[in-house]
Design a protein around this motif. Structure first.
Motif, mmCIF file in Angstrom:
data_model
loop_
_atom_site.group_PDB
_atom_site.id
_atom_site.type_symbol
_atom_site.label_atom_id
_atom_site.label_comp_id
_atom_site.label_asym_id
_atom_site.label_seq_id
_atom_site.Cartn_x
_atom_site.Cartn_y
_atom_site.Cartn_z
ATOM 1 N N ASP A 14 0.831 -1.213 0.000
ATOM 2 C CA ASP A 14 0.000 0.000 0.000
ATOM 3 C C ASP A 14 0.863 1.259 0.000
ATOM 4 N N ALA A 15 1.930 1.253 0.792
ATOM 5 C CA ALA A 15 2.808 2.423 0.859
ATOM 6 C C ALA A 15 3.521 2.642 -0.471
ATOM 7 N N ARG A 16 3.929 1.557 -1.112
ATOM 8 C CA ARG A 16 4.568 1.681 -2.430
ATOM 9 C C ARG A 16 3.601 2.272 -3.446
ATOM 10 N N VAL A 33 6.049 11.745 2.521
ATOM 11 C CA VAL A 33 5.346 11.124 3.646
ATOM 12 C C VAL A 33 5.206 9.613 3.406
ATOM 13 N N HIS A 34 4.794 9.231 2.203
ATOM 14 C CA HIS A 34 4.620 7.808 1.892
ATOM 15 C C HIS A 34 5.959 7.075 1.839
ATOM 16 N N ALA A 36 8.512 7.764 3.733
ATOM 17 C CA ALA A 36 8.881 7.548 5.139
ATOM 18 C C ALA A 36 8.090 6.378 5.714
ATOM 19 N N ASP A 37 6.804 6.290 5.385
ATOM 20 C CA ASP A 37 5.976 5.170 5.841
ATOM 21 C C ASP A 37 6.514 3.859 5.277
ATOM 22 N N LEU A 38 6.876 3.870 4.008
ATOM 23 C CA LEU A 38 7.434 2.675 3.376
ATOM 24 C C LEU A 38 8.735 2.250 4.056
ATOM 25 N N GLU A 39 9.618 3.192 4.319
ATOM 26 C CA GLU A 39 10.878 2.872 5.004
ATOM 27 C C GLU A 39 10.615 2.257 6.373
#
Length: 58
Positions: A14-16, A33-34, A36-39
């Motif tokens: 989802d983050a990707r 923002v996305h 950072a969430d993915l990381e």
């Protein structure tokens, strides 16, 4: 544990997707923002021995 792993993989996917869409739409703040969430999700996966494909769908 398998439910947890599936949830992490889903959040990575989802983050990707969200990151890709933000970049395509030119929303670079949302893209950061996305990213950072993915990381964070990839790090969580690594911490728990969950394998996610690099750059793939989870």
């Amino acid at each position: 544990m398998e439910d947890f792993a599936a949830g992490v993989r889903r959040r990575v996917s989802d983050a990707r997707a969200a990151h890709r869409l933000a970049l395509e739409s030119g929303d670079f703040y949302a893209a950061r923002v996305h990213a950072a969430d993915l990381e964070e999700m990839v790090r969580l996966a690594e911490d728990h021995g969950i394998i996610v494909e690099p750059g793939g769908e989870g």
